[in-house]
Design a protein around this motif. Structure first.
Motif, PDB file in Angstrom:
ATOM      1  N   SER A 444      57.808  45.219  21.124  1.00  0.00           N
ATOM      2  CA  SER A 444      57.694  43.875  20.973  1.00  0.00           C
ATOM      3  C   SER A 444      56.663  43.858  20.154  1.00  0.00           C
ATOM      4  O   SER A 444      55.613  44.456  19.846  1.00  0.00           O
ATOM      5  CB  SER A 444      57.499  42.895  22.593  1.00  0.00           C
ATOM      6  OG  SER A 444      56.522  43.394  23.105  1.00  0.00           O
ATOM      7  N   SER A 448      55.497  35.722  23.637  1.00  0.00           N
ATOM      8  CA  SER A 448      55.000  34.852  24.937  1.00  0.00           C
ATOM      9  C   SER A 448      56.055  34.250  25.742  1.00  0.00           C
ATOM     10  O   SER A 448      56.760  33.586  24.917  1.00  0.00           O
ATOM     11  CB  SER A 448      53.933  33.932  24.096  1.00  0.00           C
ATOM     12  OG  SER A 448      53.317  33.220  25.374  1.00  0.00           O
ATOM     13  N   THR A 450      54.096  37.275  27.826  1.00  0.00           N
ATOM     14  CA  THR A 450      53.953  38.954  27.379  1.00  0.00           C
ATOM     15  C   THR A 450      55.191  39.770  28.263  1.00  0.00           C
ATOM     16  O   THR A 450      55.452  39.298  29.376  1.00  0.00           O
ATOM     17  CB  THR A 450      52.909  39.564  28.043  1.00  0.00           C
ATOM     18  OG1 THR A 450      51.578  38.920  27.490  1.00  0.00           O
ATOM     19  CG2 THR A 450      52.671  40.968  27.859  1.00  0.00           C
ATOM     20  N   ASP A 457      53.830  45.653  23.414  1.00  0.00           N
ATOM     21  CA  ASP A 457      53.510  45.064  22.019  1.00  0.00           C
ATOM     22  C   ASP A 457      52.879  46.030  21.118  1.00  0.00           C
ATOM     23  O   ASP A 457      51.884  46.827  21.330  1.00  0.00           O
ATOM     24  CB  ASP A 457      52.410  43.942  22.529  1.00  0.00           C
ATOM     25  CG  ASP A 457      52.382  42.969  21.011  1.00  0.00           C
ATOM     26  OD1 ASP A 457      51.970  43.614  20.211  1.00  0.00           O
ATOM     27  OD2 ASP A 457      52.560  41.764  21.332  1.00  0.00           O
TER      28      ASP A 457
END
Length: 486
Positions: A444, A448, A450, A457
């Protein structure tokens, strides 16, 4: 008949041609040939020829009234439609094709089939009404890739407008209406009073070159538009309306189809707005026809019980290369849903979705590898579907119960999932856990709230999720400016 090539263009520009205002063709000769057409608006008692855009123009035209059609909403026009199509069939191929004009009126009919090189054109005040006389609905064989009907084992009722093994079929108009009068069928379905699967509004099988545009479809008994085993399909400017609790009133379901373009459609339904399919378990595996090279854009959807875009659950021929963008939805269950199960086999891969604006959703993204619906108990438990290469980007969603519910298959996880630039605003009564993930792998960026740990991320320097930059051939379909002059 005049025809002029219109270069490939966006639908917004094309819509200027498809507005279908009654205007003069613009030559002195054509002005002298202006005639009165039944059921159309007139200026000073003279009907002016009008122009419209389509993938093919036709050499011959006829009105439904030429074959005894009566637009009173009570008289059956099944034989009139059938006779009109049979007459115009003689102009297919080298004859330049034929167009059947449906004037203003309410034209009650049972199912009828189309023919090659054929246009069905509805006046803006024309309504094709599906009869509620069940004796007019033939029972036909199930699709080979399904092995049975969707509602029941065995056969299925014919679709209202159908055809098989055709080339160059157009269903269009000046936003005329096809009304399936589905409440009759929904009541029988809920009451368990049907022996066969409900028919659809439009179903074309083994057909190449399909163009469906500028129509309103109301209250289908089940699915609205169902091209199957077909290719080179454009569905544009369609409004589909059904009560949001009506059973299985999917909007547009390309099924084992290639090179499909769905654009500028507004859909309110009791099931998925667009559902891409390719056959059911062992039957779909045996037929082995994937759905692939599909464009979906500028779609607006409301479906409180289902998905805006669904892939599956019947996907046993495979689904690949789907490109969806500029999607708006409110009050829908999920933005994108992948549905599959052990026994389906095949794959869902190379799926790209970007530019979604969603409001009031249960889930933005939903994947499930345990969709339990099977045609029978003969499916292969070793037919494990592969789900990989799924990219979602540039999504804004508000009033959401849960950002995502991603559930792969144990020992066969869904892989290559990429989610970037996504902002989800949770509802006041949202689930405590904004993401749930099992048996999925991916990455990712800029998401948002998370995501779960299985979608880590990649940081500010990471590339956004991919979206193809090449053009598909279906993007370069050439439209013609056609004129109807009786």
């Amino acid at each position: 008949m005049e025809k002029t090539r219109i270069p490939p263009t966006s639908f917004q520009t094309l819509a200027l041609w498809i507005s279908l205002m009654a205007v003069s063709i613009g030559t002195a000769d054509c002005a002298r040939r202006s005639v009165q057409l039944p059921g159309s608006s007139r200026d000073g008692g003279v009907m002016r020829p009008f122009k419209y855009a389509a993938t093919s123009c036709r050499a011959k035209t006829a009105s439904l009234t030429d074959f005894g059609g009566v637009g009173d909403g009570k008289t059956s026009n099944t034989k009139a439609f059938q006779a009109a199509v049979a007459h115009l069939a003689q102009f297919a191929g080298g004859g330049g094709g034929g167009m059947l004009y449906v004037p203003a009126g309410r034209w009650l009919t049972g199912p009828f089939n189309l023919t090659n090189s054929f246009t069905l054109f509805l006046h803006r005040d024309a309504v094709i009404l599906a009869t509620q006389d069940m004796s007019e609905w033939p029972v036909i064989d199930p699709l080979p890739s399904y092995g049975r009907g969707r509602d029941h084992a065995g056969g299925r009722y014919s679709s209202l407008i159908g055809g098989s093994n055709l080339t160059d079929v157009i269903i269009t108009g000046d936003n005329g209406t096809i009304d399936g009068q589905g409440a009759f069928w929904w009541q029988k379905f809920h009451g368990g009073k049907l022996k066969y699967t409900r028919g659809y509004l439009i179903e074309l099988l083994h057909t190449d070159q399909i163009f469906i545009s500028n129509l309103t479809l109301l209250n289908s008994p089940a699915w609205n538009i169902h091209p199957v085993y077909s290719s080179n399909i454009v569905i544009s400017g369609i409004t589909i309306l059904a009560p949001v609790r009506s059973p299985n009133t999917d909007g547009i379901n390309p099924d084992s189809c290639s090179h499909v373009r769905i654009e500028d459609c507004y859909i309110v339904s009791g099931d998925d707005c667009v559902a891409i399919k390719s056959g059911w378990d062992e039957y779909g595996i045996a037929v082995g026809m994937p759905s692939q090279h599909i464009i979906i854009r500028r779609l607006t959807c409301i479906s409180p019980t289902s998905a805006v875009i669904a892939l599956g659950s019947e996907m046993s021929g495979g689904i690949q290369d789907v490109r969806a963008e500029d999607i708006t939805a409110i009050d829908s269950e999920s933005g994108v849903r992948i549905k599959t199960a052990v026994g389906r086999g095949a794959y869902v891969k190379d799926i790209f979705v970007r530019g979604m604006n969603l409001n009031t959703m249960k889930w933005v993204f939903w994947m499930t590898g345990s969709y339990k619906s099977h045609p029978d108990n003969k499916y292969d438990p070793n037919a494990i579907p592969v789900v990989k290469g799924i990219s979602y980007s540039d999504v804004v969603a508000t009033d959401v119960t849960q950002a995502a519910r991603l559930e792969g298959i144990s020992n066969a996880p869904f892989t290559g999932i990429c989610i970037s630039n996504v902002t989800v605003q949770l509802a006041a009564k949202a689930k405590k856990q904004s993401w749930t993930c099992t048996d999925v792998e991916g990455v990712s960026k800029g998401v948002s709230p998370t995501p779960c740990a299985s979608l880590p991320d990649q940081g500010a320097g990471a590339e956004p999720c991919p979206f193809p930059t090449d053009r598909l051939p279906i993007d370069d379909i050439v439209f013609e400016e056609c004129s109807y002059t009786s």
